[in-house]
Design an enzyme around this catalytic site. Structure first.
Site, PDB file in Angstrom:
ATOM      1  CE  LYS A   1      38.307  33.705  37.600  1.00  0.00           C
ATOM      2  NZ  LYS A   1      38.547  32.444  36.778  1.00  0.00           N
TER       3      LYS A   1
ATOM      4  CD  GLU B   1      42.098  42.324  24.732  1.00  0.00           C
ATOM      5  OE1 GLU B   1      41.462  41.547  23.964  1.00  0.00           O
ATOM      6  OE2 GLU B   1      43.215  42.070  25.189  1.00  0.00           O
TER       7      GLU B   1
ATOM      8  CB  CYS C   1      42.223  38.719  21.546  1.00  0.00           C
ATOM      9  SG  CYS C   1      41.643  37.864  23.032  1.00  0.00           S
TER      10      CYS C   1
ATOM     11  CD  GLU D   1      38.574  35.224  19.718  1.00  0.00           C
ATOM     12  OE1 GLU D   1      39.584  35.919  19.865  1.00  0.00           O
ATOM     13  OE2 GLU D   1      37.628  35.218  20.539  1.00  0.00           O
TER      14      GLU D   1
END
Length: 475
Positions: free
Chosen positions: A173, A247, A281, A378
């Site tokens: 996906k 992750e 990230c 973040e």
């Protein structure tokens, strides 16, 4: 350019779910319209993968290795096309898509092609008499691979190559913002000779992903994305007792020790924070600098950031591309507003260049303190926050004062200082005196809220296999 889904070896528009568009982030223009996979489409894909599992798992390891190597060759041959498609759909500059994304994808297929013939069990001397005992590693079954929008092809490769090498079948996906390169890769997998049903691709947004996570026929979910979504997936997988690899987000500290050569570390730190427009990230996003040198570092970092060319992949000089969407650009801009409202100083950047697209000039914030949101949350964009420290003993506690633990960097001329800090910092990966780097053989993953499990290297094999114990009576 494929826009249909691949289910059981057939390209299909699905069962009639709504459509959605993907846009070129450099212009805002619609590139293509794709189908949103329904729960019925996801079920069809999982059913196809389940039917293909036994014969695929039974294939001789050498045959699977040859097939993975052929996939790598085809990707390499079509590298320019894939890089251009990745840049068109995601916004990566060509030095990123052509210089990292495609070579990294090729590297992973070749690396795991080598592992396909080297997956071993073990024999163990037991204390039970007259018994031969051994273990074997077996594939899990159908694996759901949910891929983010920042590096669609390489991150897919981190999951897909070991999943196939170990004999699993998959349902992929891709992110709804960046599905096109995944669909093109699926064509190449067919061309390489991957049997129908071994690899399936369903397109769509969060509802499609939820249907895949919830499907009882899926043995494992591998997800790369936000921590918030990762927590939901972990909870759902836990209730269903599915294996899961996550992750997730990051807020990587870059520690500039007092003895570091400021002039030597400026450019790799800027690169570590601004590669792929900061949409990484593991991007360096909070820089800890000795208070006596923080003004010098901030000024020089701003000097580098302000001179990096911003533009689309079609501009051969561009080093900073657009953000992936208008919504994401607005989110990054809100963080800049919040940072200055909390007392940070905007040293450079943060403006929108003239013209269309979702561009944002790289920003450097000075005077940032540990309690500010820009130092704790973040941002996932081109925002570099500089923080001062007074005592070197503060460094590890400051770096660890975060819910995240994906990556960190340390800069020092004293290898003893650097090694001590590397041991104390809570992060899955620590780079010493270097910009971010990855290799298919090096384990990758996070601590704390940055994830569960590891990808790459032997860890990738372990993530897609389970151990079976076999006891044989000898008398």
């Amino acid at each position: 350019m494929r826009t249909e889904m691949l289910i059981g070896g057939k390209w299909t528009a699905g069962s009639g779910g709504p459509s959605f568009v993907t846009r070129n982030p450099a212009t805002g223009e619609v590139i293509a319209e794709l189908s949103e996979a329904t729960a019925a489409d996801v079920d069809a894909a999982v059913t196809a993968a389940a039917a293909a599992f036994e014969p695929w798992a039974a294939m001789l390891p050498a045959a699977r290795a040859t097939l993975l190597w052929r996939i790598a060759d085809l990707i390499e041959q079509q590298g320019e096309e894939l890089a251009a498609l990745e840049s068109l759909d995601q916004g990566q500059t060509l030095p990123v898509s052509g210089g990292f994304s495609i070579p990294n994808l090729v590297e992973h297929f070749r690396y795991y092609a080598g592992w396909a013939t080297k997956i071993t069990g073990s024999t163990v001397a037991l204390s039970v008499p007259n018994v031969d005992y051994r273990t074997r590693r077996e594939p899990l079954g159908v694996c759901g691979l949910i891929v983010p929008w920042n590096f669609p092809l390489p991150i897919l490769g981190w999951k897909l190559a070991p999943a196939l090498a170990t004999g699993n079948t998959v349902v992929i996906k891709p992110a709804e913002q960046t599905s096109l390169s995944t669909l093109r890769l699926a064509e190449l997998l067919e061309e390489a000779g991957v049997p129908a049903g071994v690899v399936n691709v369903v397109t769509g947004g969060p509802d499609t992903g939820k249907a895949l996570v919830a499907h009882p026929g899926v043995a494992k979910i591998s997800f790369t994305g936000s921590t918030a979504v990762g927590r939901e997936i972990a909870a759902d997988a836990g209730r269903a007792l599915k294996k899961v690899s996550l992750e997730l987000g990051g807020k990587a500290p870059s520690i500039i020790a007092a003895d570091a050569d400021i002039d030597a570390v400026i450019e790799p730190n800027a690169l570590g924070g601004l590669l792929n427009t900061g949409q990484i990230c593991a991007a360096f996003t909070r820089f800890y600098v000795d208070r006596k040198r923080v003004d010098e570092f901030t000024a020089k970092l701003a000097g580098v950031a302000s001179h990096l060319p911003v533009g689309p992949a079609t501009d051969p000089n561009a080093l900073i591309g657009p953000l992936v969407s208008e919504e994401h650009r607005a989110s990054v801009e809100r963080y800049l507003e919040t940072g200055t409202a909390e007392g940070a100083r905007l040293v450079t950047g943060g403006g929108r260049p003239e013209g269309g697209g979702y561009f944002l000039e790289p920003a450097v914030l000075g005077g940032v303190t540990q309690d500010m949101r820009v130092a704790r949350e973040e941002i996932f964009g081109p925002v570099l926050s500089v923080l001062a420290y007074d005592d070197p003993e503060e460094l590890a506690p400051l770096a660890n004062d975060s819910e995240y633990g994906l990556a960190a960097a340390i800069w020092s001329r004293d290898i003893g200082t650097a090694t001590r800090l590397a041991n104390e910092v809570k992060a899955g990966t620590v780079w010493i005196n270097m910009a971010p780097a990855q290799d298919a053989a090096a384990a990758w993953g996070g601590m704390k809220s940055s994830g569960l499990g590891r990808e790459m290297g032997w860890a990738g094999i372990d993530a897609y296999t389970q151990v079976k114990s076999i006891w044989t009576a000898l008398a």
